[in-house]
Design a protein around this motif. Structure first.
Motif, mmCIF file in Angstrom:
data_model
loop_
_atom_site.group_PDB
_atom_site.id
_atom_site.type_symbol
_atom_site.label_atom_id
_atom_site.label_comp_id
_atom_site.label_asym_id
_atom_site.label_seq_id
_atom_site.Cartn_x
_atom_site.Cartn_y
_atom_site.Cartn_z
ATOM 1 N N ASP A 86 23.669 -19.054 -24.255
ATOM 2 C CA ASP A 86 24.757 -20.022 -24.081
ATOM 3 C C ASP A 86 26.136 -19.385 -24.192
ATOM 4 N N LYS A 87 26.299 -18.436 -25.099
ATOM 5 C CA LYS A 87 27.616 -17.803 -25.265
ATOM 6 C C LYS A 87 27.960 -16.884 -24.089
ATOM 7 N N GLU A 88 26.991 -16.600 -23.243
ATOM 8 C CA GLU A 88 27.189 -15.732 -22.078
ATOM 9 C C GLU A 88 27.290 -16.518 -20.773
ATOM 10 N N ARG A 89 27.464 -17.817 -20.866
ATOM 11 C CA ARG A 89 27.421 -18.679 -19.685
ATOM 12 C C ARG A 89 28.451 -18.311 -18.617
ATOM 13 N N GLU A 90 29.595 -17.785 -19.014
ATOM 14 C CA GLU A 90 30.654 -17.460 -18.056
ATOM 15 C C GLU A 90 30.420 -16.133 -17.335
ATOM 16 N N ARG A 91 29.564 -15.298 -17.891
ATOM 17 C CA ARG A 91 29.297 -13.984 -17.298
ATOM 18 C C ARG A 91 28.194 -14.085 -16.240
ATOM 19 N N PRO A 92 28.295 -13.276 -15.181
ATOM 20 C CA PRO A 92 27.158 -13.200 -14.261
ATOM 21 C C PRO A 92 25.985 -12.523 -14.973
ATOM 22 N N ILE A 93 24.777 -12.897 -14.602
ATOM 23 C CA ILE A 93 23.578 -12.334 -15.208
ATOM 24 C C ILE A 93 22.767 -11.631 -14.121
ATOM 25 N N VAL A 94 22.429 -10.369 -14.380
ATOM 26 C CA VAL A 94 21.561 -9.603 -13.489
ATOM 27 C C VAL A 94 20.177 -9.616 -14.114
ATOM 28 N N LEU A 95 19.228 -10.232 -13.431
ATOM 29 C CA LEU A 95 17.858 -10.329 -13.935
ATOM 30 C C LEU A 95 17.042 -9.128 -13.507
ATOM 31 N N VAL A 96 16.312 -8.560 -14.466
ATOM 32 C CA VAL A 96 15.509 -7.371 -14.208
ATOM 33 C C VAL A 96 14.096 -7.610 -14.711
ATOM 34 N N CYS A 97 13.117 -7.248 -13.880
ATOM 35 C CA CYS A 97 11.715 -7.255 -14.306
ATOM 36 C C CYS A 97 11.099 -5.932 -13.858
ATOM 37 N N LYS A 98 9.809 -5.855 -13.842
ATOM 38 C CA LYS A 98 9.154 -4.588 -13.499
ATOM 39 C C LYS A 98 9.300 -4.252 -12.015
ATOM 40 N N THR A 99 8.993 -5.210 -11.132
ATOM 41 C CA THR A 99 8.999 -4.932 -9.694
ATOM 42 C C THR A 99 9.972 -5.790 -8.889
ATOM 43 N N GLY A 100 10.625 -6.734 -9.528
ATOM 44 C CA GLY A 100 11.540 -7.619 -8.811
ATOM 45 C C GLY A 100 10.910 -8.916 -8.360
ATOM 46 N N GLN A 101 9.664 -9.182 -8.747
ATOM 47 C CA GLN A 101 8.965 -10.387 -8.318
ATOM 48 C C GLN A 101 9.097 -11.534 -9.314
ATOM 49 N N THR A 102 8.968 -11.253 -10.583
ATOM 50 C CA THR A 102 8.967 -12.291 -11.614
ATOM 51 C C THR A 102 10.336 -12.940 -11.785
ATOM 52 N N VAL A 103 11.375 -12.232 -11.435
ATOM 53 C CA VAL A 103 12.722 -12.743 -11.669
ATOM 54 C C VAL A 103 13.061 -13.974 -10.835
ATOM 55 N N SER A 104 12.305 -14.258 -9.802
ATOM 56 C CA SER A 104 12.584 -15.438 -8.981
ATOM 57 C C SER A 104 12.517 -16.718 -9.808
ATOM 58 N N MET A 105 11.444 -16.892 -10.551
ATOM 59 C CA MET A 105 11.286 -18.096 -11.367
ATOM 60 C C MET A 105 12.292 -18.121 -12.518
ATOM 61 N N ALA A 106 12.547 -16.970 -13.110
ATOM 62 C CA ALA A 106 13.532 -16.900 -14.199
ATOM 63 C C ALA A 106 14.917 -17.259 -13.665
ATOM 64 N N GLY A 107 15.252 -16.753 -12.499
ATOM 65 C CA GLY A 107 16.549 -17.058 -11.899
ATOM 66 C C GLY A 107 16.699 -18.532 -11.602
ATOM 67 N N LYS A 108 15.648 -19.131 -11.092
ATOM 68 C CA LYS A 108 15.681 -20.567 -10.807
ATOM 69 C C LYS A 108 15.903 -21.360 -12.089
ATOM 70 N N MET A 109 15.201 -20.972 -13.150
ATOM 71 C CA MET A 109 15.333 -21.649 -14.434
ATOM 72 C C MET A 109 16.770 -21.536 -14.969
ATOM 73 N N LEU A 110 17.352 -20.349 -14.870
ATOM 74 C CA LEU A 110 18.712 -20.134 -15.371
ATOM 75 C C LEU A 110 19.750 -20.866 -14.519
ATOM 76 N N ARG A 111 19.587 -20.822 -13.193
ATOM 77 C CA ARG A 111 20.551 -21.516 -12.328
ATOM 78 C C ARG A 111 20.517 -23.021 -12.544
ATOM 79 N N GLU A 112 19.333 -23.561 -12.837
ATOM 80 C CA GLU A 112 19.240 -25.002 -13.125
ATOM 81 C C GLU A 112 20.003 -25.374 -14.385
ATOM 82 N N LYS A 113 20.170 -24.431 -15.296
ATOM 83 C CA LYS A 113 20.916 -24.665 -16.539
ATOM 84 C C LYS A 113 22.382 -24.273 -16.412
ATOM 85 N N GLY A 114 22.821 -23.901 -15.209
ATOM 86 C CA GLY A 114 24.231 -23.633 -14.971
ATOM 87 C C GLY A 114 24.659 -22.181 -15.077
#
Length: 137
Positions: A86-114
C-alpha cells in the motif's frame, strides 16, 4: 497450398471475419494481462521512475538470485500480503517471476487494486541469460 489460396480467394469474407476475431482475441488477451516490458525497459523504469521490483517466486528461488532491491512476495501469498504494498501505490511495479508466465495473474490482481504493475518479459530466465546483475543471499 493451392487449395488454401483458392479457399481464401473464394471465401475472402470468411477469412476476414476469422482474422477480425483473431485480432480481437489477441487485443483482449493483451489488455487483460497488462503491459509487458523487456529487461532493458525494466532497468530504465527502475533507474528513472524509481519502480519497485516485485519478485513473486518462492523464497528458495529468490535467495538463489534476484534483482537488486527486489521485494519478495511469493504468488501463493500475494493476495494475503498485498497490504504490504500500500505504501508503494504511487510507484510503478515491475513484476518478476521465473519465466514471465506467472506474472500475468499477479499483474491482474494488482491492477484491480489500483497499482501500476507491468510484467517483465522472460522473467529471471531472460535476466540471467543476458548476464545482468543479480543479488544472492
Amino acid at each position: 497450398m493451392d487449395q488454401y489460396i483458392e479457399f481464401v480467394v473464394n471465401h475472402w469474407w470468411l477469412v476476414g471475419i476469422w482474422a477480425a476475431f483473431l485480432v480481437a482475441l489477441l487485443w483482449d488477451n493483451n489488455r487483460r494481462n497488462g503491459q509487458t516490458v523487456s529487461t532493458a525497459e525494466a532497468t530504465t523504469m527502475i533507474n528513472r521512475q524509481n519502480a519497485l521490483v516485485l519478485d513473486i517466486r518462492d523464497k528458495a528461488d529468490f535467495k538463489a538470485g534476484h534483482l537488486v532491491n527486489a521485494v519478495n512476495i511469493p504468488y501463493a501469498s500475494l493476495a494475503q500480503r498485498m497490504n504490504e504494498l500500500d505504501k508503494e501505490r504511487e510507484r510503478p511495479i515491475v513484476l518478476v517471476c521465473k519465466t514471465g508466465q506467472t506474472v500475468s495473474m499477479a499483474g491482474k490482481m494488482l491492477r484491480e487494486k489500483g497499482f501500476n504493475a507491468v510484467r517483465m518479459k522472460g522473467g529471471m530466465m531472460e535476466w540471467n541469460s543476458q548476464n545482468l546483475p543479480v543479488v544472492k543471499n
